[in-house]
Scaffold this active site. Structure first.
Site, PDB file in Angstrom:
ATOM      1  N   HIS A  97     -18.922  44.918 -87.536  1.00  0.00           N
ATOM      2  CA  HIS A  97     -20.035  45.866 -87.587  1.00  0.00           C
ATOM      3  C   HIS A  97     -19.480  47.271 -87.675  1.00  0.00           C
ATOM      4  CE1 HIS A  97     -23.992  47.615 -86.887  1.00  0.00           C
ATOM      5  NE2 HIS A  97     -23.375  48.489 -86.115  1.00  0.00           N
ATOM      6  N   ASP A 176     -35.301  45.197 -79.215  1.00  0.00           N
ATOM      7  CA  ASP A 176     -34.507  46.297 -79.769  1.00  0.00           C
ATOM      8  C   ASP A 176     -35.215  46.938 -80.953  1.00  0.00           C
ATOM      9  OD1 ASP A 176     -32.049  47.894 -80.365  1.00  0.00           O
ATOM     10  OD2 ASP A 176     -32.147  46.683 -82.184  1.00  0.00           O
ATOM     11  N   ARG A 183     -37.361  55.254 -80.141  1.00  0.00           N
ATOM     12  CA  ARG A 183     -36.298  56.253 -79.953  1.00  0.00           C
ATOM     13  C   ARG A 183     -36.220  57.187 -81.154  1.00  0.00           C
ATOM     14  NH1 ARG A 183     -31.535  52.694 -79.789  1.00  0.00           N
ATOM     15  NH2 ARG A 183     -30.327  54.630 -79.726  1.00  0.00           N
ATOM     16  N   SER A 198     -28.270  48.501 -78.478  1.00  0.00           N
ATOM     17  CA  SER A 198     -28.984  48.194 -79.713  1.00  0.00           C
ATOM     18  C   SER A 198     -28.087  47.418 -80.672  1.00  0.00           C
ATOM     19  CB  SER A 198     -29.456  49.495 -80.373  1.00  0.00           C
ATOM     20  OG  SER A 198     -30.064  49.248 -81.614  1.00  0.00           O
ATOM     21  N   LYS A 202     -28.073  42.684 -81.175  1.00  0.00           N
ATOM     22  CA  LYS A 202     -28.232  41.952 -82.438  1.00  0.00           C
ATOM     23  C   LYS A 202     -26.999  41.111 -82.750  1.00  0.00           C
ATOM     24  CE  LYS A 202     -29.449  45.721 -84.762  1.00  0.00           C
ATOM     25  NZ  LYS A 202     -29.844  46.742 -83.779  1.00  0.00           N
TER      26      LYS A 202
END
Length: 440
Positions: A97, A176, A183, A198, A202
């Site tokens: 990621h 989330d 947010r 967050s 995932k």
């Protein structure tokens, strides 16, 4: 206070808002209740907004952040690839990621590259918003390719070709998704505990066994300063480790664009150069650094570069694209309009990542709000990169756009991102690994 009286949800939420406002650490039951009640609509948006603002100012402890993450995972389903097999052999799952940058198409090369080993790569990705591009937008520039796969299709692709890049299902960490939207409109996005939870909720729900994180810092990154990026990396590694995911993070530079292409089809074309054994050195170096980190997490010590050079990664890419309906050999979209930017003087060139990213966005490559369409052919191609000496009047970039009305704003932004100076102007390439954090 457990707060489990559903009819008193509003009153219970107020007590938790006050507790966090005053700097008290919430216990596990309180965290679990708050996220569950919010997901079920018992805590309204205005109260969760107040709680997010309290976290923004007061922060969370590592224990709170880990529990907050696990509660978001628990708000939906969780994928399980523990029994995944390829060619009759069980294989580990690895994933990567990135926190987002300008010209960062590493996923398109890294995912099929990793799949040339006996591993499976279940890569759930998203679409771009603002100046940072989205992996799904890039791949959707390929004719026929589709992002939306169900769990059975995803597993079948992993078993057949070892790699898949697709959109996350609606059932993965729904708390989330709701909280992020909140947010985004309340000024509470830049909170390390909320960012970390967050991202990691995932990734944990995705079911990967190992995870390598590319946490970028610099003007084109979400975290501008290195200290903030390092702290985000540390917190995410702690969260992953607590959830039994072998997690590591590389903090990398994003002061100037990565590679030479910024824009969806332009970045796909650049990735094809890399898969063919060429491409920009900074992109190749970062891809191989992340690949080596991911492979080491599952006990493989090979050098990834060889498989970029010998064609195995390209074969894996073609198989991955075909498995999702794409035509890997189809021509990529090209822009109807192009405009060249020239160096205003001689000297050493410097590109600001944020400005180049914004120029690409203004050309039509990005979106202002979720759901907007993007122009797959739009973007910026850098003819010369940071640190190179240029002559006055020499072409240094080309803006691509489908709508000529978009060119003036994009050109103005790109010109503002360009600086020419002496040798001290250059800051080195993007993608340089600044530090490493490991939970294993």
């Amino acid at each position: 206070m457990t707060g489990r009286d559903d009819h008193g949800g509003g009153r219970s939420a107020v007590r938790l808002i006050e507790a966090k406002r005053d700097g008290r650490e919430l216990d596990d039951d309180e965290v679990d209740w708050l996220l569950d009640a919010y997901t079920r609509g018992l805590v309204p948006d205005e109260q969760m907004s107040a709680f997010a603002m309290a976290v923004f100012f007061r922060g969370m402890t590592d224990r709170e952040t880990a529990r907050w993450t696990s509660a978001m995972v628990a708000s939906g389903g969780r994928m399980d690839f523990s029994g995944l097999a390829r060619a009759g052999r069980r294989v580990p799952t690895v994933d990567k990621h990135s926190t987002g940058g300008v010209g960062d198409a590493v996923t398109l090369v890294l995912t099929p590259l990793l799949a040339t080993w006996d591993v499976a790569v279940p890569q759930l990705s998203g679409r771009g918003l603002g100046h940072t591009g989205g992996t799904l937008d890039k791949l959707e520039a390929i004719a026929g390719w589709r992002a939306d796969l169900d769990a059975d299709e995803m597993r079948a692709a992993l078993e057949r070709v070892g790699a898949v890049i697709c959109a996350a299902g609606a059932d993965l960490a729904p708390a989330d998704r709701a909280l992020y939207a909140l947010r985004d409109v309340t000024g509470t996005v830049p909170s390390i505990p909320l960012i970390a939870s967050s991202i990691m909720s995932k990734k944990i729900a995705e079911g990967t066994g190992s995870l390598v994180l590319d946490v970028k810092c610099g003007s084109g990154a979400f975290m501008v300063d290195r200290a903030g990026a390092a702290e985000l990396a540390r917190v995410m590694v702690e969260i992953g480790t607590a959830a039994d995911v072998r997690t590591s993070a590389l903090v990398t530079a994003m002061h100037t664009p990565l590679g030479r292409a910024v824009g969806n089809a332009l970045e796909v074309a650049e990735c094809l150069e890399i898969l063919a054994g060429g491409g920009p050195r900074d992109m190749v170096d970062l891809t191989c650094a992340l690949a080596a980190e991911a492979l080491e997490s599952v006990g493989i010590g090979d050098d990834p570069r060889e498989r970029l050079d010998d064609g195995r990664a390209m074969d894996s890419y073609r198989a991955m694209i075909a498995a999702q309906g794409g035509a890997a050999d189809a021509p990529l979209p090209t822009a109807r309009e192009t405009e060249v930017v020239r160096a205003p003087a001689a000297g050493v060139l410097r590109w600001d990542a944020l400005g180049v990213g914004r120029a690409s966005w203004l050309s039509g490559a990005g979106r202002t709000r979720p759901g907007e369409s993007v122009d797959p052919a739009a973007g910026v191609r850098l003819e010369r990169v940071e640190g190179e000496h240029v002559r006055g009047g020499e072409p240094v970039a080309t803006v691509h756009a489908g709508d000529p009305a978009r060119l003036p704003a994009a050109l103005d932004e790109l010109s503002g991102a360009l600086a020419i100076g002496g040798p001290e102007t250059a800051r080195g390439p993007a993608g340089v690994v600044l530090e490493r954090h490991r939970g294993w």
